[in-house]
Design a protein around this motif. Sequence first.
Motif, mmCIF file in Angstrom:
data_model
loop_
_atom_site.group_PDB
_atom_site.id
_atom_site.type_symbol
_atom_site.label_atom_id
_atom_site.label_comp_id
_atom_site.label_asym_id
_atom_site.label_seq_id
_atom_site.Cartn_x
_atom_site.Cartn_y
_atom_site.Cartn_z
ATOM 1 N N ARG A 28 6.242 3.727 2.988
ATOM 2 C CA ARG A 28 5.399 2.619 3.445
ATOM 3 C C ARG A 28 4.351 2.281 2.388
ATOM 4 N NH1 ARG A 28 0.523 2.671 5.836
ATOM 5 N NH2 ARG A 28 0.663 4.897 6.280
ATOM 6 N N HIS A 29 3.759 3.325 1.766
ATOM 7 C CA HIS A 29 2.755 3.085 0.733
ATOM 8 C C HIS A 29 3.396 2.449 -0.512
ATOM 9 C CE1 HIS A 29 -0.123 5.202 3.136
ATOM 10 N NE2 HIS A 29 0.569 6.317 3.104
ATOM 11 N N ALA A 30 4.606 2.895 -0.845
ATOM 12 C CA ALA A 30 5.311 2.317 -1.991
ATOM 13 C C ALA A 30 5.631 0.845 -1.742
ATOM 14 C CB ALA A 30 6.589 3.103 -2.271
ATOM 15 N N GLU A 31 6.004 0.514 -0.509
ATOM 16 C CA GLU A 31 6.299 -0.878 -0.180
ATOM 17 C C GLU A 31 5.032 -1.729 -0.188
ATOM 18 O OE1 GLU A 31 8.284 -0.397 3.527
ATOM 19 O OE2 GLU A 31 10.266 -0.063 2.598
ATOM 20 N N ASP A 32 3.910 -1.152 0.267
ATOM 21 C CA ASP A 32 2.633 -1.867 0.204
ATOM 22 C C ASP A 32 2.262 -2.169 -1.247
ATOM 23 O OD1 ASP A 32 2.406 -1.782 2.939
ATOM 24 O OD2 ASP A 32 1.012 -0.086 2.983
ATOM 25 N N LEU A 33 2.541 -1.213 -2.134
ATOM 26 C CA LEU A 33 2.280 -1.416 -3.560
ATOM 27 C C LEU A 33 3.116 -2.571 -4.093
ATOM 28 C CD1 LEU A 33 1.154 -0.504 -6.354
ATOM 29 C CD2 LEU A 33 3.096 1.063 -6.484
ATOM 30 N N GLU A 34 4.379 -2.616 -3.737
ATOM 31 C CA GLU A 34 5.250 -3.700 -4.192
ATOM 32 C C GLU A 34 4.744 -5.048 -3.692
ATOM 33 O OE1 GLU A 34 8.387 -3.549 -6.000
ATOM 34 O OE2 GLU A 34 7.559 -1.603 -6.537
ATOM 35 N N ASP A 35 4.280 -5.088 -2.444
ATOM 36 C CA ASP A 35 3.756 -6.336 -1.892
ATOM 37 C C ASP A 35 2.519 -6.795 -2.661
ATOM 38 O OD1 ASP A 35 5.747 -6.380 0.015
ATOM 39 O OD2 ASP A 35 4.519 -5.472 1.585
ATOM 40 N N ALA A 36 1.649 -5.845 -3.035
ATOM 41 C CA ALA A 36 0.439 -6.188 -3.788
ATOM 42 C C ALA A 36 0.794 -6.721 -5.171
ATOM 43 C CB ALA A 36 -0.471 -4.969 -3.905
ATOM 44 N N PHE B 264 3.533 -12.581 -13.283
ATOM 45 C CA PHE B 264 3.250 -11.215 -12.818
ATOM 46 C C PHE B 264 2.005 -10.670 -13.512
ATOM 47 C CE2 PHE B 264 3.651 -6.627 -12.812
ATOM 48 C CZ PHE B 264 4.157 -6.341 -11.560
ATOM 49 N N VAL B 265 1.896 -10.912 -14.807
ATOM 50 C CA VAL B 265 0.774 -10.379 -15.589
ATOM 51 C C VAL B 265 -0.529 -11.103 -15.267
ATOM 52 C CG1 VAL B 265 -0.168 -10.149 -17.931
ATOM 53 C CG2 VAL B 265 2.220 -9.548 -17.475
ATOM 54 N N THR B 266 -0.465 -12.414 -15.104
ATOM 55 C CA THR B 266 -1.684 -13.216 -14.953
ATOM 56 C C THR B 266 -2.112 -13.411 -13.510
ATOM 57 O OG1 THR B 266 -0.398 -15.286 -14.984
ATOM 58 C CG2 THR B 266 -1.218 -14.443 -17.099
ATOM 59 N N ALA B 267 -1.346 -12.909 -12.555
ATOM 60 C CA ALA B 267 -1.695 -13.087 -11.140
ATOM 61 C C ALA B 267 -3.068 -12.486 -10.849
ATOM 62 C CB ALA B 267 -0.634 -12.433 -10.257
ATOM 63 N N PRO B 268 -3.902 -13.179 -10.065
ATOM 64 C CA PRO B 268 -5.245 -12.661 -9.761
ATOM 65 C C PRO B 268 -5.186 -11.454 -8.840
ATOM 66 C CG PRO B 268 -4.778 -14.670 -8.491
ATOM 67 C CD PRO B 268 -3.642 -14.503 -9.470
ATOM 68 N N ALA C 24 -2.266 0.123 -13.203
ATOM 69 C CA ALA C 24 -3.557 -0.166 -12.579
ATOM 70 C C ALA C 24 -3.435 -0.182 -11.061
ATOM 71 C CB ALA C 24 -4.090 -1.499 -13.091
ATOM 72 N N GLU C 25 -2.390 -0.800 -10.546
ATOM 73 C CA GLU C 25 -2.216 -0.875 -9.100
ATOM 74 C C GLU C 25 -1.924 0.498 -8.498
ATOM 75 O OE1 GLU C 25 -2.862 -3.337 -7.259
ATOM 76 O OE2 GLU C 25 -2.835 -5.091 -8.570
ATOM 77 N N LEU C 26 -1.191 1.315 -9.237
ATOM 78 C CA LEU C 26 -0.933 2.671 -8.757
ATOM 79 C C LEU C 26 -2.243 3.431 -8.543
ATOM 80 C CD1 LEU C 26 2.070 3.835 -10.993
ATOM 81 C CD2 LEU C 26 2.099 3.522 -8.515
ATOM 82 N N GLY C 27 -3.188 3.204 -9.449
ATOM 83 C CA GLY C 27 -4.445 3.919 -9.372
ATOM 84 C C GLY C 27 -5.355 3.456 -8.253
ATOM 85 N N THR C 28 -5.139 2.230 -7.763
ATOM 86 C CA THR C 28 -6.044 1.689 -6.752
ATOM 87 C C THR C 28 -5.405 1.517 -5.381
ATOM 88 O OG1 THR C 28 -5.494 -0.594 -7.400
ATOM 89 C CG2 THR C 28 -7.357 0.450 -8.515
ATOM 90 N N ARG C 29 -4.105 1.398 -5.325
ATOM 91 C CA ARG C 29 -3.444 1.087 -4.054
ATOM 92 C C ARG C 29 -2.952 2.310 -3.286
ATOM 93 N NH1 ARG C 29 -4.155 -4.310 -2.481
ATOM 94 N NH2 ARG C 29 -4.343 -5.559 -4.397
ATOM 95 N N LEU C 30 -2.552 3.354 -4.010
ATOM 96 C CA LEU C 30 -1.991 4.509 -3.319
ATOM 97 C C LEU C 30 -3.103 5.419 -2.797
ATOM 98 C CD1 LEU C 30 1.038 5.538 -5.564
ATOM 99 C CD2 LEU C 30 0.989 4.038 -3.566
ATOM 100 N N PRO C 31 -3.007 5.861 -1.554
ATOM 101 C CA PRO C 31 -4.043 6.744 -1.003
ATOM 102 C C PRO C 31 -3.979 8.132 -1.618
ATOM 103 C CG PRO C 31 -2.242 6.484 0.564
ATOM 104 C CD PRO C 31 -1.968 5.542 -0.573
#
Length: 295
Positions: free
Chosen positions: A118-126, A291-295, A33-40
Amino acid sequence: MGLPEPTTSRELLPALADAPGHLLWRAAARVTAELGTRLPAGVDIHAYAALLALAGGATRSQQAIAAMVDVSRTTMVRVAADLTEQRLVERVRNPDDRRSYALTRTPEGAAAARGWRRHAEDLEDALTAGFTPAEREDLRRLLLGIVAGELSPDTPEPLLESLGFLITRAHQRMHRAYAAALEALRIEPRHFGVLTTLTSLGPVPQAELGRQLGVSGASVVQMVDDLEARGLVERRRLETDRRTQVLHLVQPEAGEVLAEATRIAESTAAERLGGIDAAQARRLVLLLQRFVTAP
């Protein structure tokens, strides 16, 4: 990376909340899900991983790259074609087999890898926004303890540091083992979640089942179709609302299958978590729950 379908669900059914296999599945779905929304646009995580695999002037076959970054050959063919078209890699004669071709990274590919990191690291932070640095490192270390034996010795360091990569790798490792063990019962790991949910909650509509498991309506329909054909679940229309179908377990067959599937799940988890001890396994479960339940 062979990720499961994305989901925005953050709920965990208590009956499944301590199951490592289910937690890894849900964690991998969150990564998707995060891959689909966070990566440009224009940044492909599989292409990034492939470029990392070609760092340092390495020349590798598509098959070797696919195995290193854990994607299917079909995905790797697409990724290689895209990277070649963008001139980020070039095809060269495979030094290990002159009859075939391998890939090598171009200077443009090296520059793209640096920019995409940089984008991969931003994804990890999210993904770990609610974690302290120590907790994030703890989760990474525990996941690495599970999958280290299956990783290539020259796996790029950025992948070894990536929780997204390690979670999906651990999920696929667990899923493959559990799927193989369940073949004798003629069900799949996803069906285990359905049977457990219906046992825990009792008869519920399909929409509620999907919400509890964090899967799409289409996936619920397919899973219920499978289990209905297997004779373990049946749909019944509510007398008070004929438009609503409620799912019921077919007993005693469903209970017997679930009991055996639960035993297999526990033994599979124990085997696949063999790289860490019991205390570490409990710590992994707690971190994956967050990790799963984080908002």
